[in-house]
Every structure is written in C-alpha cells, then in structure tokens.
Design a protein around this motif. Structure first.
Motif, short mmCIF file in Angstrom:
data_model
loop_
_atom_site.label_atom_id
_atom_site.label_comp_id
_atom_site.label_asym_id
_atom_site.label_seq_id
_atom_site.Cartn_x
_atom_site.Cartn_y
_atom_site.Cartn_z
N ILE A 31 0.84 -1.20 0.00
CA ILE A 31 0.00 0.00 0.00
C ILE A 31 0.88 1.25 0.00
CG2 ILE A 31 -1.63 1.35 1.38
CD1 ILE A 31 -2.85 -1.38 2.28
N ARG A 32 1.91 1.25 0.84
CA ARG A 32 2.81 2.42 0.87
C ARG A 32 3.52 2.61 -0.47
NH1 ARG A 32 3.70 0.45 6.05
NH2 ARG A 32 5.63 -0.59 5.46
N SER A 33 3.97 1.51 -1.08
CA SER A 33 4.67 1.60 -2.37
C SER A 33 3.75 2.13 -3.46
CB SER A 33 5.20 0.23 -2.78
OG SER A 33 6.18 -0.21 -1.90
N ARG A 37 4.14 5.70 -5.48
CA ARG A 37 4.24 5.76 -6.94
C ARG A 37 3.03 6.44 -7.57
NH1 ARG A 37 5.83 -0.01 -6.58
NH2 ARG A 37 3.82 -0.47 -7.51
N GLY A 38 2.03 6.78 -6.78
CA GLY A 38 0.85 7.46 -7.30
C GLY A 38 -0.10 6.54 -8.04
N GLU A 39 0.01 5.24 -7.80
CA GLU A 39 -0.87 4.28 -8.47
C GLU A 39 -2.14 4.11 -7.66
OE1 GLU A 39 1.08 0.62 -9.58
OE2 GLU A 39 2.95 1.67 -9.97
N PRO A 40 -3.25 3.76 -8.32
CA PRO A 40 -4.50 3.57 -7.61
C PRO A 40 -4.41 2.42 -6.61
CG PRO A 40 -4.82 3.37 -9.99
CD PRO A 40 -3.36 3.54 -9.75
N ILE A 41 -5.03 2.60 -5.48
CA ILE A 41 -5.05 1.57 -4.44
C ILE A 41 -6.32 0.74 -4.64
CG2 ILE A 41 -5.02 1.09 -1.97
CD1 ILE A 41 -2.51 2.58 -3.05
N ARG A 72 -11.57 4.89 -2.21
CA ARG A 72 -12.57 5.96 -2.32
C ARG A 72 -11.90 7.31 -2.48
NH1 ARG A 72 -15.01 3.02 1.81
NH2 ARG A 72 -14.10 4.40 3.36
N GLN A 73 -10.82 7.55 -1.76
CA GLN A 73 -10.12 8.84 -1.84
C GLN A 73 -9.53 9.08 -3.22
OE1 GLN A 73 -7.13 8.71 1.20
NE2 GLN A 73 -8.56 9.22 2.84
N ASN A 74 -9.02 8.04 -3.83
CA ASN A 74 -8.34 8.17 -5.12
C ASN A 74 -9.28 8.11 -6.31
OD1 ASN A 74 -5.87 8.42 -3.89
ND2 ASN A 74 -5.46 6.25 -3.93
N ARG A 75 -10.52 7.71 -6.09
CA ARG A 75 -11.46 7.58 -7.19
C ARG A 75 -11.79 8.98 -7.72
NH1 ARG A 75 -15.96 3.84 -5.68
NH2 ARG A 75 -14.35 2.34 -6.15
N PRO A 76 -11.56 9.23 -9.01
CA PRO A 76 -11.86 10.55 -9.54
C PRO A 76 -13.37 10.78 -9.54
CG PRO A 76 -11.26 9.07 -11.31
CD PRO A 76 -11.07 8.32 -10.02
N THR A 77 -13.74 12.00 -9.26
CA THR A 77 -15.16 12.33 -9.32
C THR A 77 -15.55 12.50 -10.77
OG1 THR A 77 -14.64 14.66 -9.06
CG2 THR A 77 -15.18 13.45 -7.06
N PRO A 78 -16.66 11.93 -11.18
CA PRO A 78 -17.05 12.04 -12.59
C PRO A 78 -17.39 13.48 -12.93
CG PRO A 78 -18.79 11.01 -11.30
CD PRO A 78 -17.62 11.20 -10.39
N PRO A 79 -17.06 13.90 -14.14
CA PRO A 79 -17.39 15.27 -14.53
C PRO A 79 -18.89 15.43 -14.65
CG PRO A 79 -16.57 14.06 -16.41
CD PRO A 79 -16.43 13.16 -15.21
#
Length: 140
Positions: A31-33, A37-41, A72-79
C-alpha cells in the motif's frame, strides 16, 4: 492430549500466526509503495504487489477498511454532464464548445478534401473533352 501433539499444535499455530503477520506487513508495504508511486489503491493492485490473496485482504478488517478508504479517496469524481451549468468558470461550456469546434474543423477538412478530389476529377474530364474536341477538328 499428549505433550508431543500439544507441541505440534503450538508450533503450527505459531507458524500460522507468523505467516499472517508476514502477509500483513507485505500488504502494508505494498500500500505504501503504490501510494508513493501514485498508483490507484485497489484490492487487485495490493494483492499483486504484496503477493497475497484477495481472500487474505478481504478477511483482515484493518487492511480491508484501509484499502477501501484509499480506493474511495483516489477515485476521480465524474465530470458533470455536458450542458450542466457551472457556477464558477463555465468549464463545461468551454469544453462543449471546444469539442464542437474540433468536430466542425474535422468536418471542414473532410469537405475540403472531397471538393479537391472532385475538382481534380473535373479537370481531368475537361482535359479529355478538350483533347477529343481537338481530334475532331474543333477549337478550344
């Protein structure tokens, strides 16, 4: 129960506990890695990175809650839908108009290309007709 059997049970229990702790540490490191790296969790990403099973992640409440929260935090909000008014900048209107301009430019290029091809064909036919006329003794 005999002493040897009790010792085997304790040894197996300790080994299972250690294995679970090792997998938990691997999942936390994964999870930390991924975060670094900015990858989705996601469960799949953590599973791949840590080398643990989905069921392990789902059956450990702390890991499961953490992965779900980060997901949930990383999920982009739909436009918002195109055409919906925005109060701040009118971004949706700008995007819709930009898309429309791009579509019109593309169609314009296609029409110019089609007209150029038709003009070339007309010039070729005109040249053939002039040659035919010249063979028959007419003037151009």
């Amino acid at each position: 129960m005999t002493d040897s059997r009790q010792r085997r049970i304790q040894t197996l229990t300790q080994a299972a506990r250690q294995k679970s702790e090792d997998k938990t540490k691997a999942a936390e490191t994964a999870i930390r890695s991924l975060t670094r790296r900015g990858e989705p969790i996601t469960f799949q990403a953590v599973q791949r990175e840590a080398g643990v099973s989905h069921s392990f992640l789902y059956t450990h409440p702390d890991l499961r809650e953490r992965i779900e929260r980060l997901r949930r935090q990383n999920r982009p909000t739909p436009p918002p839908p195109v055409g919906a008014a925005t109060n701040e900048t009118g971004d949706n209107l700008v995007l819709a108009l930009t898309d429309e301009v791009a579509r019109l430019k593309r169609r314009h290029r296609e029409e110019i290309s089609e007209l150029g091809a038709a003009l070339e064909q007309a010039h070729g036919e005109n040249l053939e007709l002039r040659r035919e006329l010249a063979r028959r003794g007419g003037s151009c």
